[in-house]
Design a protein around this motif. Structure first.
Motif, PDB file in Angstrom:
ATOM      1  N   VAL A  84       4.812  -4.151  -1.342  1.00 55.05           N
ATOM      2  CA  VAL A  84       6.201  -3.786  -1.080  1.00 55.05           C
ATOM      3  C   VAL A  84       7.518  -4.777  -1.186  1.00 55.05           C
ATOM      4  CG1 VAL A  84       7.874  -3.237   1.135  1.00 55.05           C
ATOM      5  CG2 VAL A  84       5.269  -2.270   1.147  1.00 55.05           C
ATOM      6  N   ILE A  85       8.282  -4.198  -2.081  1.00 51.78           N
ATOM      7  CA  ILE A  85       9.179  -5.497  -2.246  1.00 51.78           C
ATOM      8  C   ILE A  85      10.913  -4.489  -1.993  1.00 51.78           C
ATOM      9  CG2 ILE A  85       9.963  -6.303  -4.113  1.00 51.78           C
ATOM     10  CD1 ILE A  85       7.693  -5.521  -5.762  1.00 51.78           C
ATOM     11  N   THR A  86      10.752  -5.571  -0.769  1.00 56.45           N
ATOM     12  CA  THR A  86      12.636  -4.869  -0.276  1.00 56.45           C
ATOM     13  C   THR A  86      13.693  -5.254  -0.906  1.00 56.45           C
ATOM     14  OG1 THR A  86      10.711  -4.202   1.571  1.00 56.45           O
ATOM     15  CG2 THR A  86      13.271  -4.588   2.094  1.00 56.45           C
ATOM     16  N   GLU A  87      14.362  -5.031  -1.205  1.00 56.64           N
ATOM     17  CA  GLU A  87      15.853  -5.725  -1.317  1.00 56.64           C
ATOM     18  C   GLU A  87      17.066  -6.151  -0.286  1.00 56.64           C
ATOM     19  OE1 GLU A  87      19.251  -5.591  -4.844  1.00 56.64           O
ATOM     20  OE2 GLU A  87      18.999  -2.892  -3.363  1.00 56.64           O
ATOM     21  N   LYS A  88      17.392  -7.345   0.453  1.00 57.46           N
ATOM     22  CA  LYS A  88      18.001  -7.427   1.943  1.00 57.46           C
ATOM     23  C   LYS A  88      19.277  -6.970   0.942  1.00 57.46           C
ATOM     24  CE  LYS A  88      15.845 -10.608   3.137  1.00 57.46           C
ATOM     25  NZ  LYS A  88      15.415 -12.355   3.302  1.00 57.46           N
ATOM     26  N   ASP A  89      20.129  -6.336   2.210  1.00 55.02           N
ATOM     27  CA  ASP A  89      21.200  -5.436   2.260  1.00 55.02           C
ATOM     28  C   ASP A  89      22.087  -6.559   1.352  1.00 55.02           C
ATOM     29  OD1 ASP A  89      19.782  -3.278   3.421  1.00 55.02           O
ATOM     30  OD2 ASP A  89      21.052  -4.096   5.611  1.00 55.02           O
ATOM     31  N   ARG A  90      23.138  -6.100   0.654  1.00 51.36           N
ATOM     32  CA  ARG A  90      24.444  -6.027   0.198  1.00 51.36           C
ATOM     33  C   ARG A  90      25.210  -6.712   0.940  1.00 51.36           C
ATOM     34  NH1 ARG A  90      23.659  -6.331  -6.054  1.00 51.36           N
ATOM     35  NH2 ARG A  90      21.572  -5.304  -6.047  1.00 51.36           N
ATOM     36  N   PRO A  91      25.698  -7.422   0.364  1.00 51.68           N
ATOM     37  CA  PRO A  91      27.711  -7.528   1.873  1.00 51.68           C
ATOM     38  C   PRO A  91      28.150  -6.385   1.438  1.00 51.68           C
ATOM     39  CG  PRO A  91      27.024  -9.564   1.097  1.00 51.68           C
ATOM     40  CD  PRO A  91      26.013  -9.096   0.056  1.00 51.68           C
ATOM     41  N   GLY A  92      29.411  -6.093   2.641  1.00 54.78           N
ATOM     42  CA  GLY A  92      30.102  -4.554   1.976  1.00 54.78           C
ATOM     43  C   GLY A  92      31.314  -5.029   1.129  1.00 54.78           C
ATOM     44  N   LEU A 159       6.025  -0.060   6.636  1.00 56.98           N
ATOM     45  CA  LEU A 159       5.544  -0.777   5.654  1.00 56.98           C
ATOM     46  C   LEU A 159       6.841  -0.355   4.255  1.00 56.98           C
ATOM     47  CD1 LEU A 159       3.273  -3.470   4.773  1.00 56.98           C
ATOM     48  CD2 LEU A 159       5.726  -3.748   6.097  1.00 56.98           C
ATOM     49  N   CYS A 160       6.134   0.470   4.365  1.00 58.38           N
ATOM     50  CA  CYS A 160       6.651   1.803   2.924  1.00 58.38           C
ATOM     51  C   CYS A 160       7.504   2.700   3.169  1.00 58.38           C
ATOM     52  CB  CYS A 160       5.594   2.191   1.982  1.00 58.38           C
ATOM     53  SG  CYS A 160       3.971   0.936   1.417  1.00 58.38           S
ATOM     54  N   ARG A 161       8.355   2.750   4.634  1.00 54.96           N
ATOM     55  CA  ARG A 161       8.526   4.149   4.884  1.00 54.96           C
ATOM     56  C   ARG A 161      10.450   4.067   4.268  1.00 54.96           C
ATOM     57  NH1 ARG A 161       8.367   8.284   8.342  1.00 54.96           N
ATOM     58  NH2 ARG A 161       6.768   6.396  10.328  1.00 54.96           N
ATOM     59  N   ASP A 162      10.630   5.349   3.852  1.00 55.92           N
ATOM     60  CA  ASP A 162      11.620   5.250   3.304  1.00 55.92           C
ATOM     61  C   ASP A 162      12.600   4.746   1.594  1.00 55.92           C
ATOM     62  OD1 ASP A 162      13.006   7.439   5.217  1.00 55.92           O
ATOM     63  OD2 ASP A 162      13.224   5.268   5.778  1.00 55.92           O
ATOM     64  N   ALA A 163      10.754   4.164   1.102  1.00 57.74           N
ATOM     65  CA  ALA A 163      11.030   3.783  -0.273  1.00 57.74           C
ATOM     66  C   ALA A 163      11.133   4.628  -1.219  1.00 57.74           C
ATOM     67  CB  ALA A 163       9.181   3.768  -0.668  1.00 57.74           C
ATOM     68  N   MET A 190      -3.579  13.156  -2.843  1.00 63.39           N
ATOM     69  CA  MET A 190      -3.759  12.239  -2.030  1.00 63.39           C
ATOM     70  C   MET A 190      -2.403  11.273  -2.131  1.00 63.39           C
ATOM     71  SD  MET A 190      -7.815  11.484  -2.814  1.00 63.39           S
ATOM     72  CE  MET A 190      -8.166  10.065  -2.214  1.00 63.39           C
ATOM     73  N   ALA A 191      -2.061  11.565  -3.374  1.00 61.73           N
ATOM     74  CA  ALA A 191      -0.679  10.330  -3.496  1.00 61.73           C
ATOM     75  C   ALA A 191       0.841  10.882  -3.032  1.00 61.73           C
ATOM     76  CB  ALA A 191      -0.785  10.083  -5.321  1.00 61.73           C
ATOM     77  N   ALA A 192       0.612  12.421  -2.576  1.00 62.56           N
ATOM     78  CA  ALA A 192       1.397  13.265  -2.728  1.00 62.56           C
ATOM     79  C   ALA A 192       2.318  13.139  -0.806  1.00 62.56           C
ATOM     80  CB  ALA A 192       1.767  14.534  -3.081  1.00 62.56           C
ATOM     81  N   GLU A 193       0.805  13.384  -0.854  1.00 60.14           N
ATOM     82  CA  GLU A 193       0.528  12.907   0.822  1.00 60.14           C
ATOM     83  C   GLU A 193       1.046  11.986   1.222  1.00 60.14           C
ATOM     84  OE1 GLU A 193      -2.649  16.530   2.064  1.00 60.14           O
ATOM     85  OE2 GLU A 193      -3.528  14.323   1.160  1.00 60.14           O
ATOM     86  N   PHE A 194       0.688  10.540   0.656  1.00 58.57           N
ATOM     87  CA  PHE A 194       0.900   8.895   1.430  1.00 58.57           C
ATOM     88  C   PHE A 194       2.669   9.157   0.830  1.00 58.57           C
ATOM     89  CE2 PHE A 194       1.971   5.069   0.896  1.00 58.57           C
ATOM     90  CZ  PHE A 194       1.652   4.183   1.725  1.00 58.57           C
ATOM     91  N   ALA A 195       2.966   9.365   0.300  1.00 61.15           N
ATOM     92  CA  ALA A 195       4.492   9.787  -0.151  1.00 61.15           C
ATOM     93  C   ALA A 195       5.312  10.783   0.773  1.00 61.15           C
ATOM     94  CB  ALA A 195       4.923  10.459  -1.587  1.00 61.15           C
ATOM     95  N   ASN A 196       4.383  11.610   0.979  1.00 61.39           N
ATOM     96  CA  ASN A 196       5.502  12.567   2.913  1.00 61.39           C
ATOM     97  C   ASN A 196       5.612  11.702   3.820  1.00 61.39           C
ATOM     98  OD1 ASN A 196       5.912  14.805   1.029  1.00 61.39           O
ATOM     99  ND2 ASN A 196       3.698  15.828   1.214  1.00 61.39           N
ATOM    100  N   LEU A 197       4.087  11.068   3.986  1.00 60.86           N
ATOM    101  CA  LEU A 197       3.643  10.144   5.002  1.00 60.86           C
ATOM    102  C   LEU A 197       5.053   9.165   4.749  1.00 60.86           C
ATOM    103  CD1 LEU A 197       2.074   9.717   7.351  1.00 60.86           C
ATOM    104  CD2 LEU A 197       0.979   8.089   6.121  1.00 60.86           C
ATOM    105  N   CYS A 198       5.793   8.578   4.149  1.00 56.26           N
ATOM    106  CA  CYS A 198       6.338   7.469   4.331  1.00 56.26           C
ATOM    107  C   CYS A 198       7.665   8.108   3.776  1.00 56.26           C
ATOM    108  CB  CYS A 198       5.918   6.408   3.157  1.00 56.26           C
ATOM    109  SG  CYS A 198       5.635   6.757   1.796  1.00 56.26           S
ATOM    110  N   ARG A 199       7.683   8.674   3.723  1.00 58.92           N
ATOM    111  CA  ARG A 199       9.037   9.925   3.632  1.00 58.92           C
ATOM    112  C   ARG A 199       9.515   9.603   1.933  1.00 58.92           C
ATOM    113  NH1 ARG A 199      12.174  10.326   8.845  1.00 58.92           N
ATOM    114  NH2 ARG A 199      12.129   7.964   7.975  1.00 58.92           N
ATOM    115  N   ALA A 200       9.021   8.625   0.749  1.00 59.56           N
ATOM    116  CA  ALA A 200       9.659   8.026  -0.536  1.00 59.56           C
ATOM    117  C   ALA A 200      10.014   9.122  -0.988  1.00 59.56           C
ATOM    118  CB  ALA A 200       8.373   8.108  -0.906  1.00 59.56           C
ATOM    119  N   LYS A 201      11.325   8.557  -1.984  1.00 55.94           N
ATOM    120  CA  LYS A 201      12.435   9.031  -2.750  1.00 55.94           C
ATOM    121  C   LYS A 201      11.676   9.683  -3.529  1.00 55.94           C
ATOM    122  CE  LYS A 201      16.062   7.768   0.088  1.00 55.94           C
ATOM    123  NZ  LYS A 201      15.505   6.355   1.073  1.00 55.94           N
ATOM    124  N   ARG A 202      10.631   8.908  -4.693  1.00 55.02           N
ATOM    125  CA  ARG A 202      10.811   9.249  -5.863  1.00 55.02           C
ATOM    126  C   ARG A 202       9.635   8.636  -5.942  1.00 55.02           C
ATOM    127  NH1 ARG A 202      15.014   7.063 -10.167  1.00 55.02           N
ATOM    128  NH2 ARG A 202      14.011   8.963 -11.023  1.00 55.02           N
TER     129      ARG A 202
END
Length: 258
Positions: A84-92, A159-163, A190-202
């Motif tokens: 999981v590669i998570t980018e830090k929030d950027r300043p406004g 960990l992958c939530r809302d990827a 199986m891949a799509a079910e995991f995508a649904n579980l973690c609510r992946a956008k793509r």
């Protein structure tokens, strides 16, 4: 893993013959250090840059000002991991109009405020970033799963939530699910079910069996790779699925401020 020693040698050649202090960090499973060292020794290869191999079991691998990288275990015949590669929030965005009202003209102090540091004017007034910055821009998230028939860690879906992007293997089609699982692999469902579980956008499917070929290259004994895309999309309720291919580039746009 097998391509890694050659890749390191290619990068070294591109750097030229002069040694460089640019350090390379390599992350992988236990045993990777001795594998690389032996490969370079047997092939009499020399790298012009120093490198460090980090052998890990799970979880946090790297954190800096821009990213956090975590790993989690997957079900497979040999050790395999998801990342999981998570980018830090950027300043406004800076409110330039308000800054000018406060008497602060464009210059280096704008940069300090943007980076989160307070500044003091000649008048003695202190301006804090929260006074002149808009809402932060949420960071993006990419999840990449290696060979697997599922995840081991119970918190992997969280960990992958809302990827923004989930890259997941789909070695065989849904009609061969039991065979796929027996060999530690997944199907589009199986891949799509995991995508649904973690609510992946793509969702991006990868790691296809050699039997699946692009439509224009299907011959006797082959199957059309687009069947994998169709099967995954049927589980995702119409959401578009991407089939990975060599040199594919996918842009992930910046999000809107919170």
């Amino acid at each position: 893993m097998f391509g890694l020693p050659g890749f390191l040698c290619t990068v070294s050649l591109q750097c030229g013959s002069t040694p460089t202090n640019q350090h390379v960090d390599i992350y992988g499973p236990v045993g990777l250090r001795s594998f690389i060292r032996m490969s370079l020794e047997v092939s009499h290869s020399q790298l012009v840059f120093p490198y460090t191999v980090h052998e890990y079991g799970t979880y946090r691998l790297l954190e800096n000002e821009q990213f956090t990288v975590k790993a989690f275990k997957l079900y497979h015949r040999i050790p395999s991991f998801g990342f999981v590669i998570t980018e830090k929030d950027r300043p406004g965005r800076l409110n330039v109009g308000k800054l000018q009202e406060l008497g602060l003209q464009p210059g280096p102090l704008y940069g300090k405020l943007k980076l989160g540091s307070a500044v003091t004017l000649e008048s003695g007034q202190t301006i804090s970033p929260c006074d002149v910055l808009g809402d932060p821009v949420p960071g993006r998230k990419i999840c990449i799963l290696g060979d697997c028939s599922g995840v081991v860690a119970s918190g992997a879906a969280q960990l992958c939530r809302d990827a923004d992007l989930l890259i997941h293997e789909a070695t065989l089609d849904d009609g061969q699910m039991e065979k796929a699982k027996d060999h530690g692999h997944s199907t589009p469902k199986m891949a799509a079910e995991f995508a649904n579980l973690c609510r992946a956008k793509r969702l991006v499917l990868t790691h296809f069996s050699q039997r699946y070929k692009p439509p224009g290259l299907v011959s006797e004994g082959d199957e059309d790779v687009t069947v994998l895309k169709t099967q995954a999309e049927s589980v995702l309720m119409g959401q578009s699925v991407i089939l990975a291919e060599d040199f594919l580039t996918i842009s992930i746009p910046l999000k809107k401020p919170l």
